[in-house]
Write a protein that holds these residues in place. Structure first.
Motif, mmCIF file in Angstrom:
data_model
loop_
_atom_site.group_PDB
_atom_site.id
_atom_site.type_symbol
_atom_site.label_atom_id
_atom_site.label_comp_id
_atom_site.label_asym_id
_atom_site.label_seq_id
_atom_site.Cartn_x
_atom_site.Cartn_y
_atom_site.Cartn_z
ATOM 1 N N PRO A 106 0.828 -1.211 0.000
ATOM 2 C CA PRO A 106 0.000 0.000 0.000
ATOM 3 C C PRO A 106 0.865 1.265 0.000
ATOM 4 C CG PRO A 106 -0.763 -1.589 1.637
ATOM 5 C CD PRO A 106 0.572 -2.075 1.157
ATOM 6 N N SER A 107 0.250 2.391 -0.182
ATOM 7 C CA SER A 107 0.974 3.661 -0.246
ATOM 8 C C SER A 107 1.926 3.827 0.939
ATOM 9 C CB SER A 107 -0.022 4.828 -0.273
ATOM 10 O OG SER A 107 0.655 6.056 -0.378
ATOM 11 N N ASP A 108 3.163 4.202 0.631
ATOM 12 C CA ASP A 108 4.211 4.350 1.641
ATOM 13 C C ASP A 108 4.502 5.841 1.824
ATOM 14 O OD1 ASP A 108 6.267 3.854 3.412
ATOM 15 O OD2 ASP A 108 7.726 3.297 1.881
ATOM 16 N N PRO A 109 3.930 6.493 2.839
ATOM 17 C CA PRO A 109 4.132 7.929 2.995
ATOM 18 C C PRO A 109 5.609 8.306 3.111
ATOM 19 C CG PRO A 109 2.369 7.167 4.423
ATOM 20 C CD PRO A 109 3.045 5.938 3.873
ATOM 21 N N ALA A 110 5.969 9.414 2.491
ATOM 22 C CA ALA A 110 7.332 9.933 2.603
ATOM 23 C C ALA A 110 7.531 10.544 3.988
ATOM 24 C CB ALA A 110 7.585 10.975 1.524
ATOM 25 N N ARG A 111 8.781 10.528 4.444
ATOM 26 C CA ARG A 111 9.116 11.110 5.741
ATOM 27 C C ARG A 111 10.391 11.942 5.611
ATOM 28 N NH1 ARG A 111 7.219 8.641 10.382
ATOM 29 N NH2 ARG A 111 7.986 10.556 11.361
ATOM 30 N N PHE A 112 10.576 12.846 6.549
ATOM 31 C CA PHE A 112 11.829 13.594 6.671
ATOM 32 C C PHE A 112 12.694 12.937 7.738
ATOM 33 C CE2 PHE A 112 9.096 17.058 5.016
ATOM 34 C CZ PHE A 112 9.908 17.540 3.998
ATOM 35 N N GLY A 168 27.115 16.179 7.226
ATOM 36 C CA GLY A 168 26.744 17.580 7.347
ATOM 37 C C GLY A 168 26.625 18.312 6.032
ATOM 38 N N ASN A 169 26.588 17.573 4.930
ATOM 39 C CA ASN A 169 26.495 18.211 3.619
ATOM 40 C C ASN A 169 25.070 18.568 3.227
ATOM 41 O OD1 ASN A 169 29.298 17.967 3.259
ATOM 42 N ND2 ASN A 169 29.072 15.886 2.472
ATOM 43 N N VAL A 170 24.102 17.939 3.885
ATOM 44 C CA VAL A 170 22.698 18.340 3.751
ATOM 45 C C VAL A 170 22.107 18.382 5.156
ATOM 46 C CG1 VAL A 170 22.366 17.443 1.411
ATOM 47 C CG2 VAL A 170 21.949 15.946 3.368
ATOM 48 N N ASP A 171 20.994 19.071 5.286
ATOM 49 C CA ASP A 171 20.386 19.255 6.611
ATOM 50 C C ASP A 171 19.237 18.301 6.882
ATOM 51 O OD1 ASP A 171 22.001 21.651 7.194
ATOM 52 O OD2 ASP A 171 20.798 22.562 5.593
ATOM 53 N N VAL A 172 18.566 17.884 5.832
ATOM 54 C CA VAL A 172 17.372 17.053 5.988
ATOM 55 C C VAL A 172 17.192 16.254 4.701
ATOM 56 C CG1 VAL A 172 15.864 18.911 5.176
ATOM 57 C CG2 VAL A 172 14.899 17.072 6.569
ATOM 58 N N ILE A 173 16.600 15.073 4.811
ATOM 59 C CA ILE A 173 16.350 14.217 3.644
ATOM 60 C C ILE A 173 14.876 13.838 3.625
ATOM 61 C CG2 ILE A 173 16.746 11.894 2.685
ATOM 62 C CD1 ILE A 173 19.626 12.148 3.665
ATOM 63 N N LEU A 174 14.310 13.791 2.430
ATOM 64 C CA LEU A 174 12.957 13.283 2.251
ATOM 65 C C LEU A 174 13.032 12.003 1.427
ATOM 66 C CD1 LEU A 174 9.872 13.842 2.666
ATOM 67 C CD2 LEU A 174 9.893 14.841 0.368
ATOM 68 N N ALA A 175 12.417 10.925 1.926
ATOM 69 C CA ALA A 175 12.410 9.637 1.220
ATOM 70 C C ALA A 175 11.236 8.813 1.716
ATOM 71 C CB ALA A 175 13.730 8.896 1.439
ATOM 72 N N ASP A 176 11.077 7.623 1.144
ATOM 73 C CA ASP A 176 10.033 6.717 1.604
ATOM 74 C C ASP A 176 10.177 6.458 3.095
ATOM 75 O OD1 ASP A 176 8.653 6.254 -0.792
ATOM 76 O OD2 ASP A 176 10.074 4.719 -1.422
ATOM 77 N N GLY A 177 9.062 6.492 3.806
ATOM 78 C CA GLY A 177 9.101 6.276 5.247
ATOM 79 C C GLY A 177 9.681 4.931 5.632
ATOM 80 N N SER A 178 9.347 3.874 4.878
ATOM 81 C CA SER A 178 9.838 2.540 5.227
ATOM 82 C C SER A 178 11.360 2.463 5.138
ATOM 83 C CB SER A 178 9.217 1.487 4.309
ATOM 84 O OG SER A 178 9.503 1.769 2.949
ATOM 85 N N PHE A 179 11.942 3.112 4.140
ATOM 86 C CA PHE A 179 13.399 3.131 4.015
ATOM 87 C C PHE A 179 14.024 3.910 5.162
ATOM 88 C CE2 PHE A 179 17.039 5.737 2.491
ATOM 89 C CZ PHE A 179 17.987 4.725 2.459
ATOM 90 N N VAL A 194 11.293 13.070 11.599
ATOM 91 C CA VAL A 194 10.594 14.252 12.101
ATOM 92 C C VAL A 194 9.416 14.562 11.179
ATOM 93 C CG1 VAL A 194 12.558 15.313 13.282
ATOM 94 C CG2 VAL A 194 12.235 15.721 10.846
ATOM 95 N N GLY A 195 8.396 15.165 11.751
ATOM 96 C CA GLY A 195 7.223 15.546 10.976
ATOM 97 C C GLY A 195 6.317 14.367 10.664
ATOM 98 N N ASP A 196 5.211 14.677 10.050
ATOM 99 C CA ASP A 196 4.227 13.655 9.693
ATOM 100 C C ASP A 196 4.549 13.065 8.326
ATOM 101 O OD1 ASP A 196 2.785 14.144 12.035
ATOM 102 O OD2 ASP A 196 1.669 15.790 11.084
ATOM 103 N N GLY A 197 3.958 11.895 8.061
ATOM 104 C CA GLY A 197 4.116 11.287 6.744
ATOM 105 C C GLY A 197 3.418 12.108 5.672
ATOM 106 N N ILE A 198 3.973 12.090 4.468
ATOM 107 C CA ILE A 198 3.412 12.827 3.336
ATOM 108 C C ILE A 198 3.049 11.814 2.253
ATOM 109 C CG2 ILE A 198 3.790 14.632 1.616
ATOM 110 C CD1 ILE A 198 6.079 15.669 3.427
ATOM 111 N N VAL A 199 1.776 11.685 1.941
ATOM 112 C CA VAL A 199 1.349 10.773 0.880
ATOM 113 C C VAL A 199 1.516 11.478 -0.460
ATOM 114 C CG1 VAL A 199 -0.556 9.435 -0.062
ATOM 115 C CG2 VAL A 199 -0.264 9.615 2.419
ATOM 116 N N ILE A 200 2.391 10.927 -1.292
ATOM 117 C CA ILE A 200 2.687 11.570 -2.574
ATOM 118 C C ILE A 200 2.127 10.741 -3.733
ATOM 119 C CG2 ILE A 200 4.493 12.453 -4.089
ATOM 120 C CD1 ILE A 200 6.263 12.769 -1.595
ATOM 121 N N GLY A 201 2.606 9.504 -3.896
ATOM 122 C CA GLY A 201 2.146 8.648 -4.987
ATOM 123 C C GLY A 201 1.173 7.603 -4.485
#
Length: 247
Positions: A106-112, A168-179, A194-201
């Motif tokens: 099922p849909s895998d919300p993105a997370r930070f 320290g080359n980036v501050d935050v990453i967005l990717a699939d929550g399961s990963f 951090v933050g809530d899941g984001i349903v994208i696809g």
């Protein structure tokens, strides 16, 4: 009589060849727990186990092909393999180029994810360096919604993005929550979600060439059977834990 025997033998050879049809499955091998290369140097993960189960159910021979994410769809279209199983979300944009099987997750919300102790507020990102894997639904989301006022850094593979976050080359990453859950869970507290899941696809399915209608039907029939007998849910729980999204 000899002609009859020869004809029967020819049919037997053709039948054996059909039964031994080889389906090549392309995967990245870099996206836990979907697909990884284990300590023995072998492909493993939810999709590897599921792909093998699908081939067994359908009476097909499986051959796995490891391929970089950025060229995974072009190489499917070029005929270098027949199916993609690589944590690929079903999207309308991708469906313009390829077709998909029914969803097997099922849909895998993105997370930070950030370094533990970071004071970044992901609900109001401004002036930060956001890492994301290129050619993903998360990359498209960032470009559309968060590129203005921030620096977007795209990576060829997810492990590289995590390494750059740690460096320290980036501050935050967005990717699939399961990963990202697997990253945070195995990093001895170095990272935190951090933050809530984001349903994208949509959910995750296998990518196939549009013209391969027979293979698409075969794949879906096998998935129907594996969902019905509980195999799909068992593999989800095995690889994603009890919190994994089941059918």
């Amino acid at each position: 009589m000899n002609k009859v025997i020869l004809a029967a033998a020819a049919l037997a050879v053709l039948s054996t060849a059909a039964q031994a049809q080889t389906v090549r499955i392309g995967t990245e091998g870099a996206y836990a727990p979907w697909n990884i290369v284990n300590d023995a140097g072998e492909l493993a993960g939810y999709e590897i186990d599921l792909g093998n189960a699908i081939c067994e159910q359908a009476g097909l021979e499986c051959e796995w092909v490891q391929n970089d994410w950025d060229s995974i769809i072009p190489n499917l279209l070029a005929g270098n393999y027949d199916v993609i199983m690589a944590g690929m979300s079903v999207t309308e944009e991708r469906k313009q180029t390829i077709d998909f099987s029914q969803e097997y997750y099922p849909s895998d919300p993105a997370r930070f994810i950030v370094m533990t102790g970071s004071d970044i507020d992901v609900s109001n990102l401004s002036g930060v360096r956001i890492g994301v894997q290129s050619n993903t639904i998360q990359a498209a989301y960032i470009e559309e919604n968060l590129a203005e006022g921030n620096t977007v850094v795209q990576f060829a593979n997810p492990d590289q993005s995590i390494a750059d976050l740690a460096a320290g080359n980036v501050d935050v990453i967005l990717a699939d929550g399961s990963f990202l859950e697997s990253v945070a869970g195995g990093a001895q507290g170095a990272f935190e979600l951090v933050g809530d899941g984001i349903v994208i696809g949509g959910g995750v399915g296998a990518g196939l060439r549009k013209e391969d209608t027979d293979l698409i039907a075969t794949w879906n029939e096998a998935l129907d059977a594996l969902k019905a007998d509980g195999t799909v849910n068992e593999l989800i729980i095995e690889w994603f834990g009890e919190d994994g999204s089941t059918f």
